[in-house]
Design an enzyme around this catalytic site. Structure first.
Site, PDB file in Angstrom:
ATOM      1  N   ARG A 121      30.017 122.711  34.258  1.00 39.62           N
ATOM      2  CA  ARG A 121      31.089 122.893  33.261  1.00 39.62           C
ATOM      3  C   ARG A 121      30.810 124.179  32.480  1.00 39.62           C
ATOM      4  O   ARG A 121      30.706 124.176  31.261  1.00 39.62           O
ATOM      5  CB  ARG A 121      31.141 121.715  32.298  1.00 39.62           C
ATOM      6  CG  ARG A 121      31.164 120.315  32.874  1.00 39.62           C
ATOM      7  CD  ARG A 121      32.213 119.995  33.857  1.00 39.62           C
ATOM      8  NE  ARG A 121      33.586 119.802  33.446  1.00 39.62           N
ATOM      9  CZ  ARG A 121      34.151 118.651  33.126  1.00 39.62           C
ATOM     10  NH1 ARG A 121      33.454 117.562  33.084  1.00 39.62           N
ATOM     11  NH2 ARG A 121      35.434 118.571  32.838  1.00 39.62           N
ATOM     12  N   GLN A 126      34.798 127.544  35.395  1.00 40.96           N
ATOM     13  CA  GLN A 126      36.013 126.830  34.968  1.00 40.96           C
ATOM     14  C   GLN A 126      37.117 126.861  36.029  1.00 40.96           C
ATOM     15  O   GLN A 126      37.820 125.887  36.232  1.00 40.96           O
ATOM     16  CB  GLN A 126      36.567 127.475  33.704  1.00 40.96           C
ATOM     17  CG  GLN A 126      36.316 126.647  32.483  1.00 40.96           C
ATOM     18  CD  GLN A 126      36.762 127.349  31.215  1.00 40.96           C
ATOM     19  OE1 GLN A 126      37.112 128.524  31.217  1.00 40.96           O
ATOM     20  NE2 GLN A 126      36.746 126.623  30.130  1.00 40.96           N
ATOM     21  N   ASP A 129      36.797 124.058  38.490  1.00 43.15           N
ATOM     22  CA  ASP A 129      36.511 122.750  37.906  1.00 43.15           C
ATOM     23  C   ASP A 129      37.663 121.763  38.141  1.00 43.15           C
ATOM     24  O   ASP A 129      38.621 121.697  37.361  1.00 43.15           O
ATOM     25  CB  ASP A 129      36.248 122.963  36.406  1.00 43.15           C
ATOM     26  CG  ASP A 129      35.865 121.704  35.680  1.00 43.15           C
ATOM     27  OD1 ASP A 129      35.903 120.624  36.289  1.00 43.15           O
ATOM     28  OD2 ASP A 129      35.531 121.788  34.490  1.00 43.15           O
ATOM     29  N   SER A 132      38.418 119.044  35.406  1.00 43.95           N
ATOM     30  CA  SER A 132      39.271 119.489  34.290  1.00 43.95           C
ATOM     31  C   SER A 132      40.725 119.613  34.717  1.00 43.95           C
ATOM     32  O   SER A 132      41.623 119.152  34.010  1.00 43.95           O
ATOM     33  CB  SER A 132      38.803 120.844  33.758  1.00 43.95           C
ATOM     34  OG  SER A 132      37.599 120.700  33.082  1.00 43.95           O
ATOM     35  N   TYR A 227      28.649 116.410  28.029  1.00 44.30           N
ATOM     36  CA  TYR A 227      29.140 115.048  28.215  1.00 44.30           C
ATOM     37  C   TYR A 227      28.620 114.157  27.088  1.00 44.30           C
ATOM     38  O   TYR A 227      27.574 114.433  26.503  1.00 44.30           O
ATOM     39  CB  TYR A 227      28.655 114.483  29.553  1.00 44.30           C
ATOM     40  CG  TYR A 227      29.333 115.117  30.750  1.00 44.30           C
ATOM     41  CD1 TYR A 227      30.685 114.930  30.973  1.00 44.30           C
ATOM     42  CD2 TYR A 227      28.614 115.902  31.645  1.00 44.30           C
ATOM     43  CE1 TYR A 227      31.316 115.501  32.060  1.00 44.30           C
ATOM     44  CE2 TYR A 227      29.233 116.487  32.738  1.00 44.30           C
ATOM     45  CZ  TYR A 227      30.577 116.280  32.944  1.00 44.30           C
ATOM     46  OH  TYR A 227      31.198 116.841  34.017  1.00 44.30           O
TER      47      TYR A 227
HETATM   48  P1  NAD Z   1      34.722 112.818  30.211  1.00 43.59           P
HETATM   49  O1  NAD Z   1      35.866 112.625  31.148  1.00 43.59           O
HETATM   50  O2  NAD Z   1      33.327 112.673  30.700  1.00 43.59           O
HETATM   51  O3  NAD Z   1      34.910 111.816  28.970  1.00 43.59           O
HETATM   52  C1  NAD Z   1      36.097 111.851  28.172  1.00 43.59           C
HETATM   53  C2  NAD Z   1      35.724 111.749  26.708  1.00 43.59           C
HETATM   54  O4  NAD Z   1      35.262 110.438  26.408  1.00 43.59           O
HETATM   55  C3  NAD Z   1      34.619 112.696  26.267  1.00 43.59           C
HETATM   56  O5  NAD Z   1      35.126 113.553  25.274  1.00 43.59           O
HETATM   57  C4  NAD Z   1      33.550 111.760  25.744  1.00 43.59           C
HETATM   58  O6  NAD Z   1      32.860 112.300  24.618  1.00 43.59           O
HETATM   59  C5  NAD Z   1      34.334 110.547  25.357  1.00 43.59           C
HETATM   60  N1  NAD Z   1      33.550 109.299  25.207  1.00 43.59           N
HETATM   61  C6  NAD Z   1      32.536 108.823  25.956  1.00 43.59           C
HETATM   62  N2  NAD Z   1      32.106 107.637  25.470  1.00 43.59           N
HETATM   63  C7  NAD Z   1      32.898 107.336  24.395  1.00 43.59           C
HETATM   64  C8  NAD Z   1      32.961 106.241  23.470  1.00 43.59           C
HETATM   65  N3  NAD Z   1      32.125 105.211  23.553  1.00 43.59           N
HETATM   66  N4  NAD Z   1      33.903 106.290  22.511  1.00 43.59           N
HETATM   67  C9  NAD Z   1      34.758 107.337  22.405  1.00 43.59           C
HETATM   68  N5  NAD Z   1      34.738 108.398  23.247  1.00 43.59           N
HETATM   69  C10 NAD Z   1      33.817 108.399  24.222  1.00 43.59           C
HETATM   70  O7  NAD Z   1      34.849 114.216  29.489  1.00 43.59           O
HETATM   71  P2  NAD Z   1      35.447 115.571  30.047  1.00 43.59           P
HETATM   72  O8  NAD Z   1      36.884 115.626  29.753  1.00 43.59           O
HETATM   73  O9  NAD Z   1      35.012 115.748  31.448  1.00 43.59           O
HETATM   74  O10 NAD Z   1      34.724 116.608  29.107  1.00 43.59           O
HETATM   75  C11 NAD Z   1      33.307 116.530  28.896  1.00 43.59           C
HETATM   76  C12 NAD Z   1      32.835 117.741  28.143  1.00 43.59           C
HETATM   77  O11 NAD Z   1      32.834 118.873  28.982  1.00 43.59           O
HETATM   78  C13 NAD Z   1      33.660 118.126  26.941  1.00 43.59           C
HETATM   79  O12 NAD Z   1      32.771 118.593  25.956  1.00 43.59           O
HETATM   80  C14 NAD Z   1      34.483 119.259  27.418  1.00 43.59           C
HETATM   81  O13 NAD Z   1      34.897 120.107  26.382  1.00 43.59           O
HETATM   82  C15 NAD Z   1      33.477 119.926  28.309  1.00 43.59           C
HETATM   83  N6  NAD Z   1      34.095 120.777  29.301  1.00 43.59           N
HETATM   84  C16 NAD Z   1      33.658 122.055  29.416  1.00 43.59           C
HETATM   85  C17 NAD Z   1      34.219 122.868  30.368  1.00 43.59           C
HETATM   86  C18 NAD Z   1      33.777 124.278  30.521  1.00 43.59           C
HETATM   87  O14 NAD Z   1      33.079 124.787  29.682  1.00 43.59           O
HETATM   88  N7  NAD Z   1      34.116 124.892  31.606  1.00 43.59           N
HETATM   89  C19 NAD Z   1      35.206 122.387  31.201  1.00 43.59           C
HETATM   90  C20 NAD Z   1      35.626 121.067  31.049  1.00 43.59           C
HETATM   91  C21 NAD Z   1      35.058 120.257  30.092  1.00 43.59           C
END
Ligand code: NAD
Length: 383
Positions: A121, A126, A129, A132, A227
């Site tokens: 990530r 990106q 990904d 995403s 995560y």
């Molecule tokens: P994910 O699908 O793994 O999870 C979705 C959300 O659920 C997350 O925000 C997580 O914090 C939340 N979560 C987990 N347990 C929980 C609980 N008990 N109660 C409430 N919320 C809870 O997440 P994602 O969409 O794949 O994103 C994960 C991270 O990666 C984020 O910080 C996102 O910004 C980051 N990200 C970065 C990039 C990049 O830099 N290229 C790209 C995509 C995502």
């Protein structure tokens, strides 16, 4: 280098791994692309569009036996993998923590398995990904599903007959899907609350015009990859208790909370659902990985005794298959272009030198390269 992709027979799947545009980009690199006849039918891409892009067609078995690279959207069928030449490459979603049969088939055939879930990530990666790109569309589609299933309007309306209050939407889990769900619900005129265990997202929630719900569950945090860290059972209980009021006041609850490589956390109990107004809707985007909501069932809509609909969604991107497939294919072409060596006219997979390949190359030469997945396989062997 011969790239192939097979018609996907996964129930409910309308996306394709390779669109005509994406195929044309591979042909431009100097690759050959071969597909089964009728490949794009479920996304309404006809054979002629692929032919115009430089694609040839052949029967499934021929494709597999002559493939250098198999492109797949859903985890491949182990029987198909067994037909591929040893040392060939497979690129796609692999669901490696649950589909250990796929990982074992890759190892048995000494295939290089590039697991799209393991793309780092990072800012650089990106464009590759798929988690995403697909989560974004899932968040959007979740709101549309809720809007369609609920018995009230999303926007506020002032009419001569009276005023309709806006729908109250509560989004739990504010990653990529959650952010898109908030934005979509706001655009439809709903009043939106959102919660995540990662406090860093509070600002993003507010910038979309939604309210961030503060709950005290003790120390929470995120991993190096961004995560969420898993909550303890006690923390989850504290979360549920404090969240019950917000859930009860919501017309729509959308849950998107995932934990990478682990079952999704159980956040909304049956009791919390029962506290909602009859006619309300809950959409559980984690229904396929254990479920955030008690009582949700994958790919089913459950109407509870109290009259609340729980939609267990596992593949909402498929409901916007044309765009989702386009994004998926673009992600994959970016990865292939990244690893492409123009001189030899081939992909080169150098996990030591290339951090992107190093992260997502799950299997190579009969070995599993990801420690977390190896651990799951070892545990399975022991039990
Ligand atoms: P994910 O699908 O793994 O999870 C979705 C959300 O659920 C997350 O925000 C997580 O914090 C939340 N979560 C987990 N347990 C929980 C609980 N008990 N109660 C409430 N919320 C809870 O997440 P994602 O969409 O794949 O994103 C994960 C991270 O990666 C984020 O910080 C996102 O910004 C980051 N990200 C970065 C990039 C990049 O830099 N290229 C790209 C995509 C995502």
């Amino acid at each position: 280098m011969h790239f192939v992709s097979l018609t996907d027979h996964t129930p409910g799947e309308h996306r394709v791994a390779l669109t005509p545009n994406a195929a044309a980009r591979l042909v431009d690199l100097g690759a050959t692309v071969r597909l089964e006849a009728g490949y794009g039918g479920r996304s309404f891409f006809d054979d002629a569009s692929y032919r115009d892009a430089g694609v040839d067609f052949a029967p499934r078995e021929t494709l597999l036996r002559e493939a250098d690279v198999l492109l797949t959207l859903n985890p491949p069928d182990p029987d198909d993998l067994a037909m591929m030449p040893e040392g060939a490459t497979v690129i796609g979603l692999m669901d490696p923590f649950r589909r250990t049969d796929v990982v074992r088939a890759l190892v048995a055939r000494k295939l290089a398995g590039i697991c799209m879930e393991l793309i780092p990530r990072s800012t650089y990666a990106q464009k590759m990904d798929v988690l995403s790109s697909q989560a974004s569309l899932a968040g959007y589609a979740a709101v549309l599903r809720a809007a369609e299933r609920i018995d009230k309007s999303f926007p506020m309306m002032s009419t001569p007959a009276g005023t309709i209050a806006p729908a109250r939407v509560f989004v739990i889990g504010v990653g990529v899907a959650g952010l898109q769900a908030i934005a979509t619900a706001k655009r439809l005129g709903a009043r939106v609350d959102a919660y995540d265990t990662r406090p860093v997202v509070a600002e993003q929630v507010r910038s979309l015009g939604a309210k961030f719900v503060e709950l005290d569950v003790g120390e929470t945090g995120e991993t190096e990859q961004g995560y969420a860290k898993e909550l303890t059972p006690e923390q989850l209980e504290m979360q549920r208790q404090q969240m019950a009021r917000v859930v009860a006041e919501a017309d729509v609850v959308i849950t998107t909370a995932q934990l990478f490589g682990r079952p999704a956390p159980r956040i909304v109990s049956a009791e919390m659902v029962a506290g909602m107004r009859p006619g309300s809707v809950v959409v559980d985007l984690a229904a396929g990985s254990g479920g955030n909501v008690e009582g949700s069932r994958p790919d089913e809509e459950v109407l509870t005794e109290e009259g609340i609909r729980i939609v267990g969604a596992t593949n909402l991107p498929s409901s916007v298959a044309r765009d989702a497939g386009q994004m998926f294919a673009n992600n994959m072409v970016h990865l292939i272009t990244h690893a492409w060596d123009a001189e030899s006219g081939r992909m080169t997979l150098d996990p030591e030198e290339d951090p992107v390949v190093g992260a997502c190359l799950l299997t190579q030469a009969g070995e599993v390269r990801d420690e977390r997945v190896s651990k799951v396989l070892a545990e399975e062997d022991e039990s």
